[in-house]
Scaffold this active site. Structure first.
Site, PDB file in Angstrom:
ATOM      1  N   ALA A  59       0.817  -1.197  -0.056  1.00 45.83           N
ATOM      2  CA  ALA A  59       0.085  -0.032  -0.234  1.00 45.83           C
ATOM      3  C   ALA A  59       0.846   1.272   0.146  1.00 45.83           C
ATOM      4  O   ALA A  59       1.883   0.897   0.464  1.00 45.83           O
ATOM      5  CB  ALA A  59      -1.012   0.197   1.190  1.00 45.83           C
ATOM      6  N   TYR A  98      -5.795  -5.369   3.260  1.00 47.86           N
ATOM      7  CA  TYR A  98      -5.670  -4.426   4.617  1.00 47.86           C
ATOM      8  C   TYR A  98      -6.234  -3.105   4.360  1.00 47.86           C
ATOM      9  O   TYR A  98      -5.887  -2.374   3.359  1.00 47.86           O
ATOM     10  CB  TYR A  98      -4.311  -4.701   5.268  1.00 47.86           C
ATOM     11  CG  TYR A  98      -3.937  -6.147   5.493  1.00 47.86           C
ATOM     12  CD1 TYR A  98      -4.526  -6.700   6.545  1.00 47.86           C
ATOM     13  CD2 TYR A  98      -3.375  -6.851   4.588  1.00 47.86           C
ATOM     14  CE1 TYR A  98      -4.249  -8.100   6.722  1.00 47.86           C
ATOM     15  CE2 TYR A  98      -3.074  -8.408   4.717  1.00 47.86           C
ATOM     16  CZ  TYR A  98      -3.612  -8.683   5.787  1.00 47.86           C
ATOM     17  OH  TYR A  98      -3.280 -10.012   5.945  1.00 47.86           O
ATOM     18  N   ASP A 101      -8.515   2.406   9.639  1.00 47.47           N
ATOM     19  CA  ASP A 101      -9.542   3.593  10.345  1.00 47.47           C
ATOM     20  C   ASP A 101      -9.648   4.729   9.644  1.00 47.47           C
ATOM     21  O   ASP A 101     -10.729   5.573   9.947  1.00 47.47           O
ATOM     22  CB  ASP A 101      -9.068   3.541  12.031  1.00 47.47           C
ATOM     23  CG  ASP A 101      -7.729   4.095  12.010  1.00 47.47           C
ATOM     24  OD1 ASP A 101      -6.749   3.345  11.915  1.00 47.47           O
ATOM     25  OD2 ASP A 101      -7.468   5.513  12.297  1.00 47.47           O
ATOM     26  N   TYR A 124      -5.097   9.767   1.691  1.00 44.92           N
ATOM     27  CA  TYR A 124      -4.806   8.469   1.939  1.00 44.92           C
ATOM     28  C   TYR A 124      -6.257   7.587   2.523  1.00 44.92           C
ATOM     29  O   TYR A 124      -6.484   6.487   1.845  1.00 44.92           O
ATOM     30  CB  TYR A 124      -3.931   8.507   3.094  1.00 44.92           C
ATOM     31  CG  TYR A 124      -3.499   6.874   3.699  1.00 44.92           C
ATOM     32  CD1 TYR A 124      -3.040   5.974   3.027  1.00 44.92           C
ATOM     33  CD2 TYR A 124      -4.151   6.725   4.963  1.00 44.92           C
ATOM     34  CE1 TYR A 124      -2.799   4.796   3.833  1.00 44.92           C
ATOM     35  CE2 TYR A 124      -4.161   5.394   5.592  1.00 44.92           C
ATOM     36  CZ  TYR A 124      -3.240   4.303   5.011  1.00 44.92           C
ATOM     37  OH  TYR A 124      -3.360   3.284   5.338  1.00 44.92           O
TER      38      TYR A 124
HETATM   39  N1  NAP Z   1       0.840   1.821   9.157  1.00 38.71           N
HETATM   40  C1  NAP Z   1      -0.229   2.163   9.739  1.00 38.71           C
HETATM   41  O1  NAP Z   1      -0.381   2.917  10.817  1.00 38.71           O
HETATM   42  C2  NAP Z   1      -1.423   1.534   9.300  1.00 38.71           C
HETATM   43  C3  NAP Z   1      -2.888   2.110   9.853  1.00 38.71           C
HETATM   44  C4  NAP Z   1      -3.979   1.362   9.417  1.00 38.71           C
HETATM   45  C5  NAP Z   1      -3.955   0.553   8.314  1.00 38.71           C
HETATM   46  N2  NAP Z   1      -2.709   0.163   7.482  1.00 38.71           N
HETATM   47  C6  NAP Z   1      -2.715  -0.654   6.602  1.00 38.71           C
HETATM   48  O2  NAP Z   1      -2.061  -1.908   6.545  1.00 38.71           O
HETATM   49  C7  NAP Z   1      -1.269  -2.460   5.610  1.00 38.71           C
HETATM   50  C8  NAP Z   1       0.150  -2.719   5.754  1.00 38.71           C
HETATM   51  O3  NAP Z   1       0.728  -1.277   6.193  1.00 38.71           O
HETATM   52  P1  NAP Z   1       2.282  -1.200   6.860  1.00 38.71           P
HETATM   53  O4  NAP Z   1       2.000  -0.339   8.011  1.00 38.71           O
HETATM   54  O5  NAP Z   1       2.783  -2.602   6.677  1.00 38.71           O
HETATM   55  O6  NAP Z   1       2.839  -0.283   5.636  1.00 38.71           O
HETATM   56  P2  NAP Z   1       4.285  -0.215   5.030  1.00 38.71           P
HETATM   57  O7  NAP Z   1       5.317  -0.381   6.259  1.00 38.71           O
HETATM   58  O8  NAP Z   1       4.416   1.218   4.558  1.00 38.71           O
HETATM   59  O9  NAP Z   1       4.319  -1.260   3.965  1.00 38.71           O
HETATM   60  C9  NAP Z   1       3.726  -1.057   2.704  1.00 38.71           C
HETATM   61  C10 NAP Z   1       4.663  -1.870   1.654  1.00 38.71           C
HETATM   62  O10 NAP Z   1       3.826  -1.638   0.536  1.00 38.71           O
HETATM   63  C11 NAP Z   1       4.977  -1.521  -0.306  1.00 38.71           C
HETATM   64  N3  NAP Z   1       4.417  -0.989  -1.515  1.00 38.71           N
HETATM   65  C12 NAP Z   1       4.101   0.456  -1.638  1.00 38.71           C
HETATM   66  N4  NAP Z   1       3.659   0.602  -2.966  1.00 38.71           N
HETATM   67  C13 NAP Z   1       3.670  -0.736  -3.782  1.00 38.71           C
HETATM   68  C14 NAP Z   1       3.565  -1.034  -5.250  1.00 38.71           C
HETATM   69  N5  NAP Z   1       3.443  -0.173  -5.910  1.00 38.71           N
HETATM   70  N6  NAP Z   1       4.128  -2.295  -5.357  1.00 38.71           N
HETATM   71  C15 NAP Z   1       4.438  -3.120  -4.488  1.00 38.71           C
HETATM   72  N7  NAP Z   1       4.526  -2.937  -2.988  1.00 38.71           N
HETATM   73  C16 NAP Z   1       4.283  -1.675  -2.867  1.00 38.71           C
HETATM   74  C17 NAP Z   1       6.053  -0.773   0.313  1.00 38.71           C
HETATM   75  O11 NAP Z   1       7.159  -1.067  -0.566  1.00 38.71           O
HETATM   76  P3  NAP Z   1       8.763  -0.103  -0.065  1.00 38.71           P
HETATM   77  O12 NAP Z   1       9.181  -0.837   1.028  1.00 38.71           O
HETATM   78  O13 NAP Z   1       9.245  -0.216  -1.301  1.00 38.71           O
HETATM   79  O14 NAP Z   1       8.000   1.193  -0.012  1.00 38.71           O
HETATM   80  C18 NAP Z   1       5.807  -1.415   1.694  1.00 38.71           C
HETATM   81  O15 NAP Z   1       6.978  -2.272   1.693  1.00 38.71           O
HETATM   82  C19 NAP Z   1      -1.670  -1.346   4.554  1.00 38.71           C
HETATM   83  O16 NAP Z   1      -2.810  -1.800   3.690  1.00 38.71           O
HETATM   84  C20 NAP Z   1      -2.009  -0.012   5.269  1.00 38.71           C
HETATM   85  O17 NAP Z   1      -2.915   0.787   4.442  1.00 38.71           O
HETATM   86  C21 NAP Z   1      -1.543   0.558   8.050  1.00 38.71           C
END
Ligand code: NAP
Length: 299
Positions: A59, A98, A101, A124
């Site tokens: 994402a 995923y 909120d 976002y």
């Molecule tokens: N972080 C939060 O606080 C939060 C809160 C609520 C929900 N979520 C949701 O939970 C899920 C996981 O989040 P997370 O915290 O693990 O986020 P994260 O650490 O930012 O990981 C997202 C991953 O997606 C990869 N990505 C981005 N664009 C891409 C593309 N075009 N093709 C392939 N991979 C791509 C990124 O790659 P790079 O490493 O190369 O950037 C990164 O490894 C997401 O759906 C997010 O929306 C997150």
């Protein structure tokens, strides 16, 4: 059970890669292996791997940057997800996705249930909601796990930022009027594994959206204090201890993207399916804090 994991280099992706192997074989792809915005490459991968389930942890998650880069947020969070969903439908593959909120405006005074009206207040959140809708409209078999404040041992996050600032400064200001709970990638992965076990046994959970978060309620200020209290007990050298963390309001800390004041997610629907009890947020968070502190002490 064969799974194609996308976004395997993120906070959640790394933990999913560790845990999913307990339920089958995992083809894990980071962005450098498979960019989900490359629709043709994703189609080829799905057709050659023939997974039973696509687990999409990829994402665009840069909440503030999304305000000035909406096209990047939409490419990864909407168009790529719509492509995945159409493929999943055509190939009869489950998709586990995923969300956040931040699909809500935060004006509700109690935790949000899955059927509450959405009304994102930043780019976002708007993009993540459109991604959810693309999945639902495709009619593919799906589970969407909306979670909040993801904090794990991998990647950049609030806990690592607070620990860094606490070594550099004697006083910190942290927002106390946004309510919610931190959620560990470990818990989200455990929920995902539980759902996959049900699919494997041909007793899949009803399709749709589920809220995933630990029990209880907190705010960023309390989370920061909890972390610093723990770090001090573990003899981490910090200049700002827990009582040096000043509570401030969201209005006092302007950011490019607005954040909802209420990020609480009601998990009743999830708890009716889970085979284990959701932990209290403090237990879930302290397990992560412990791993982060251990890494810090090794460095
Ligand atoms: N972080 C939060 O606080 C939060 C809160 C609520 C929900 N979520 C949701 O939970 C899920 C996981 O989040 P997370 O915290 O693990 O986020 P994260 O650490 O930012 O990981 C997202 C991953 O997606 C990869 N990505 C981005 N664009 C891409 C593309 N075009 N093709 C392939 N991979 C791509 C990124 O790659 P790079 O490493 O190369 O950037 C990164 O490894 C997401 O759906 C997010 O929306 C997150």
């Amino acid at each position: 059970m064969k799974m194609l994991l996308l976004g395997s280099n993120g906070q959640l992706g790394k933990e999913l890669e560790r845990q999913l192997s307990s339920v089958g074989s995992v083809e894990a792809s980071s962005r450098s292996v498979l960019d989900i915005t490359n629709h043709g490459a994703v189609r080829d991968a799905v057709r050659s791997i023939h997974p039973d389930i696509i687990v999409n942890a990829a994402a665009y998650t840069a909440v503030d940057k999304a305000e000035t880069n909406p096209e990047l947020a939409y490419a990864a969070n909407v168009e790529a997800v719509a492509n995945l969903a159409q493929l999943a439908q055509a190939e009869r593959v489950w998709i586990i996705h995923y969300s956040t909120d931040y699909v809500f405006d935060g004006n509700k005074s109690v935790p949000y249930v899955e059927t509450d009206n959405t009304n994102p207040i930043n780019v976002y959140g708007t993009s993540k909601l459109a991604g959810e809708q693309a999945i639902a409209e495709s009619n593919c078999q799906h589970l969407i796990f909306r979670t909040s404040w993801v904090i794990g041992k991998d990647g950049h996050n609030f806990a690592k930022m607070i620990l860094k600032l606490a070594t550099e400064r004697e006083h910190l200001n942290v927002i106390s009027d946004q309510l919610g709970v931190p959620t560990s990638p470990s818990l989200i992965s455990k929920v995902t594994v539980d759902a996959i076990r049900a699919i494997k046994k041909n007793s899949a959970w009803p399709q749709g959206v589920y809220h995933v978060a630990p029990q209880g309620v907190s705010n960023w200020h309390e989370v920061a204090q909890t972390l610093l209290t723990f770090a001090e007990r573990q003899h981490v050298m910090i200049s700002a201890s827990a009582h040096c963390v000043q509570a401030i309001t969201t209005a006092e800390y302007p950011t490019a993207a607005k954040r909802p004041l209420n990020s609480q997610l009601d998990t009743q629907k999830l708890r009716t399916q889970l085979t284990f009890d959701l932990p209290h947020w403090k237990d879930d968070f302290l397990a992560v804090a412990s791993e982060i502190v251990k890494e810090l002490q090794k460095a």
